[in-house]
Design a protein around this motif. Structure first.
Motif, short mmCIF file in Angstrom:
data_model
loop_
_atom_site.label_atom_id
_atom_site.label_comp_id
_atom_site.label_asym_id
_atom_site.label_seq_id
_atom_site.Cartn_x
_atom_site.Cartn_y
_atom_site.Cartn_z
N SER A 1 59.87 30.27 -42.38
CA SER A 1 59.88 28.86 -42.72
C SER A 1 58.56 28.15 -42.49
N CYS A 2 57.63 28.78 -41.81
CA CYS A 2 56.34 28.12 -41.61
C CYS A 2 55.28 29.17 -41.26
N SER B 1 53.53 29.78 -38.74
CA SER B 1 53.55 30.43 -37.42
C SER B 1 54.51 31.61 -37.40
N CYS B 2 55.52 31.60 -38.27
CA CYS B 2 56.40 32.75 -38.41
C CYS B 2 55.58 33.95 -38.85
N TYR C 1 63.54 37.32 -36.60
CA TYR C 1 63.71 37.16 -38.05
C TYR C 1 64.47 38.32 -38.65
CU CU Z 1 57.82 29.34 -38.45
#
Ligand code: CU
Length: 71
Positions: A11-12, A14-15, A64
């Motif tokens: 989702s972003c 940093s993932c 994840y």
């Molecule tokens: Cu993220």
């Protein structure tokens, strides 16, 4: 050897950093690249030292979902 995995939970940015870092820290993984928009995770690894099961587990441990995909 190179394999492709896929995750639908990115989702972003940093993932991406988190997944790439945890994969690269594995013994036998030479490179890992995550494509944010597609959820595609390219991993270069030595199959004598690490298996795709371990790659998937490592991504899951990082928080994840992930599956091995043929494309
Ligand atoms: Cu993220």
């Amino acid at each position: 050897m190179k394999t492709i995995l896929r995750s639908s939970e990115l989702s972003c940015p940093s993932c991406i950093a988190k997944i790439e870092k945890s994969l690269k820290s594995l013994d036998g993984v030479t490179n890992a690249r995550v494509h944010f928009t597609t959820g595609r995770i390219e991993v270069e690894y030595n199959p004598d030292r690490v298996s795709t099961d371990v790659l998937v587990k490592t991504i899951r441990d990082a928080g994840y979902n992930a599956t091995v995909t043929a494309f």
